[in-house]
Design a protein around this motif. Structure first.
Motif, mmCIF file in Angstrom:
data_model
loop_
_atom_site.group_PDB
_atom_site.id
_atom_site.type_symbol
_atom_site.label_atom_id
_atom_site.label_comp_id
_atom_site.label_asym_id
_atom_site.label_seq_id
_atom_site.Cartn_x
_atom_site.Cartn_y
_atom_site.Cartn_z
ATOM 1 N N LEU A 1 16.134 3.283 7.171
ATOM 2 C CA LEU A 1 15.094 2.259 7.154
ATOM 3 C C LEU A 1 13.715 2.876 6.882
ATOM 4 C CD1 LEU A 1 14.507 -0.771 7.734
ATOM 5 C CD2 LEU A 1 14.142 -0.117 10.124
ATOM 6 N N THR A 2 12.959 2.246 6.018
ATOM 7 C CA THR A 2 11.555 2.594 5.820
ATOM 8 C C THR A 2 10.696 1.363 6.093
ATOM 9 O OG1 THR A 2 11.643 2.078 3.462
ATOM 10 C CG2 THR A 2 12.048 4.382 4.101
ATOM 11 N N ARG A 3 9.426 1.592 6.248
ATOM 12 C CA ARG A 3 8.502 0.515 6.609
ATOM 13 C C ARG A 3 7.401 0.429 5.560
ATOM 14 N NH1 ARG A 3 3.916 -0.168 10.157
ATOM 15 N NH2 ARG A 3 4.114 -2.028 11.456
ATOM 16 N N GLN A 4 7.213 -0.744 5.002
ATOM 17 C CA GLN A 4 6.188 -0.929 3.972
ATOM 18 C C GLN A 4 4.954 -1.581 4.575
ATOM 19 O OE1 GLN A 4 7.074 -2.308 -0.173
ATOM 20 N NE2 GLN A 4 5.927 -4.120 0.492
ATOM 21 N N LEU A 5 3.824 -0.946 4.393
ATOM 22 C CA LEU A 5 2.563 -1.494 4.873
ATOM 23 C C LEU A 5 1.855 -2.184 3.723
ATOM 24 C CD1 LEU A 5 0.738 -1.344 7.553
ATOM 25 C CD2 LEU A 5 -0.693 0.123 6.134
ATOM 26 N N SER A 6 1.365 -3.397 3.958
ATOM 27 C CA SER A 6 0.706 -4.181 2.913
ATOM 28 C C SER A 6 -0.611 -4.745 3.415
ATOM 29 C CB SER A 6 1.600 -5.345 2.465
ATOM 30 O OG SER A 6 2.820 -4.892 1.943
ATOM 31 N N ALA A 7 -1.497 -5.008 2.482
ATOM 32 C CA ALA A 7 -2.668 -5.838 2.765
ATOM 33 C C ALA A 7 -2.261 -7.285 2.521
ATOM 34 C CB ALA A 7 -3.830 -5.448 1.866
ATOM 35 N N ILE A 8 -2.752 -8.200 3.340
ATOM 36 C CA ILE A 8 -2.384 -9.610 3.207
ATOM 37 C C ILE A 8 -3.633 -10.468 3.355
ATOM 38 C CG2 ILE A 8 -1.748 -9.695 5.669
ATOM 39 C CD1 ILE A 8 0.285 -11.899 4.894
ATOM 40 N N LEU B 1 0.817 -1.209 0.000
ATOM 41 C CA LEU B 1 0.000 0.000 0.000
ATOM 42 C C LEU B 1 0.855 1.265 0.000
ATOM 43 C CD1 LEU B 1 -2.865 -0.994 2.458
ATOM 44 C CD2 LEU B 1 -2.900 -0.964 -0.029
ATOM 45 N N PHE B 2 1.763 1.367 0.962
ATOM 46 C CA PHE B 2 2.630 2.544 0.990
ATOM 47 C C PHE B 2 3.841 2.278 1.870
ATOM 48 C CE2 PHE B 2 -0.341 3.159 4.512
ATOM 49 C CZ PHE B 2 0.489 3.546 5.549
ATOM 50 N N GLN B 3 4.847 3.109 1.674
ATOM 51 C CA GLN B 3 6.033 3.079 2.517
ATOM 52 C C GLN B 3 6.044 4.318 3.400
ATOM 53 O OE1 GLN B 3 9.304 2.643 -0.246
ATOM 54 N NE2 GLN B 3 9.437 0.464 0.174
ATOM 55 N N GLU B 4 6.585 4.163 4.585
ATOM 56 C CA GLU B 4 6.638 5.281 5.513
ATOM 57 C C GLU B 4 7.994 5.331 6.201
ATOM 58 O OE1 GLU B 4 3.642 4.615 8.469
ATOM 59 O OE2 GLU B 4 4.181 2.523 8.728
ATOM 60 N N GLU B 5 8.359 6.531 6.594
ATOM 61 C CA GLU B 5 9.595 6.727 7.325
ATOM 62 C C GLU B 5 9.336 6.550 8.823
ATOM 63 O OE1 GLU B 5 10.854 10.606 6.173
ATOM 64 O OE2 GLU B 5 11.497 9.965 4.170
#
Length: 314
Positions: free
Chosen positions: A278-285, A172-176
């Motif tokens: 480092l970034t964090r990727q949020l996904s639907a699963i 969905l998106f990446q965040e710092e």
């Protein structure tokens, strides 16, 4: 229910009977409306009477009259066919994902960022789908997906989980990441704070088992030759509890930016981290074998959703 007995009846026979009654018990008029000849219509109704073992019409009179049994059957058959008609309509809606239930696993990362807009869009298009939201850790979401208690989840899914063939992911998106500080902390005077400075602070982390992403955060310190001072006697699972500990001056916390964009906690200040790559990727699963029409409708919403910064992930 006597299925064997009911199986001897034909739906067409019942429909023809109701059509005759609607035509004021006139077989000729009913035949014209049905676009069939009168003899086959009469034969169908007689076959229905034979199957029911009752007379539906008293044929001694002109115009024909319903018998007592015919009146009762007419009233009940109308109700049954209305239910059947509604059942057909609702089945089609369910097949299109317009009816049903969707159970969604969420975390603070999605609930404090894109989830409200996603749910608003989905409910506008599918208002009759019942939504159930469960706030769960990543491990809990994966387990409930395996147990088929969850339809879809939202989380950062690190390796090796993100390569498990039983799951499918939609980024969905990446965040710092940012640091949360007590408002009276001396470091709040800086616009951004280095890892070296954070290594000197008492660092609040959630359980690494529940949130394995934070293992990657610790690795960033190690790669910089730093050993962070992780508090072992103060842990929190959820965001608001973590922020309460920060506000109380217990320590500082490193959080995804989506968690803090819409939360202004009294006593807490947020700052950028200067040298954290480092970034964090949020996904639907969801499960690869899950073919629910409601889930497919929800995934279509996600696939067309406007992501932050208007950027889709590769």
């Amino acid at each position: 229910m006597d299925w064997q007995r009911l199986s001897t009846l034909e739906l067409r026979q019942i429909c023809y009977f109701l059509a005759v009654v609607e035509a004021e018990n006139n077989f000729s008029r009913a035949a014209d409306r049905l676009h069939i000849e009168q003899p086959p219509l009469s034969q169908r109704v007689r076959s229905l009477e034979k199957a029911l073992q009752v007379r539906l019409f008293d044929r001694r009179y002109r115009p024909l009259q319903l018998t007592a049994a015919g009146k009762v059957f007419w009233a009940e058959a109308q109700l049954a066919l209305r239910h059947l008609e509604r059942g057909i309509t609702e089945a089609k809606r369910a097949n299109q994902g317009e009816l049903g239930q969707l159970t969604i696993g969420i975390s603070s990362a999605v609930s404090n960022s894109v989830l409200p807009d996603i749910l608003r869009t989905f409910r506008q298009q599918y208002p009759d789908v019942e939504l159930e939201l469960r706030e769960l850790t990543m491990e809990q979401q994966l387990q409930e997906l395996r147990d088929r208690q969850l339809d879809v989840g939202f989380e950062h899914i690190p390796a090796p989980y993100n390569q498990d063939p039983q799951f499918q992911l939609l980024p969905l998106f990446q965040e710092e990441l940012v640091v949360a500080l007590p408002e009276a902390h001396p470091l709040t005077a800086q616009a951004s704070i280095s890892l070296a400075a954070l290594a000197q602070e008492s660092l609040l982390l959630p359980s690494l088992k529940a949130f394995p992403f934070y293992q990657e955060v610790l690795q960033q310190f190690q790669q910089a030759g730093l050993t962070p001072n992780v508090l072992q006697n103060a842990k929190a699972t959820w965001l608001l509890t973590l922020l309460s500990l920060v506000a109380a001056g217990v320590g500082v916390a490193i959080l995804p930016s989506s968690n803090v964009q819409n939360i202004q906690r009294t006593g807490v200040v947020y700052r950028a981290i200067a040298d954290l790559t480092l970034t964090r990727q949020l996904s639907a699963i969801w499960r690869s074998d899950h073919v629910s029409p409601v889930l497919q409708a929800f995934l279509k919403i996600l696939q067309t959703f406007k992501l932050p910064r208007d950027e889709k992930l590769d």
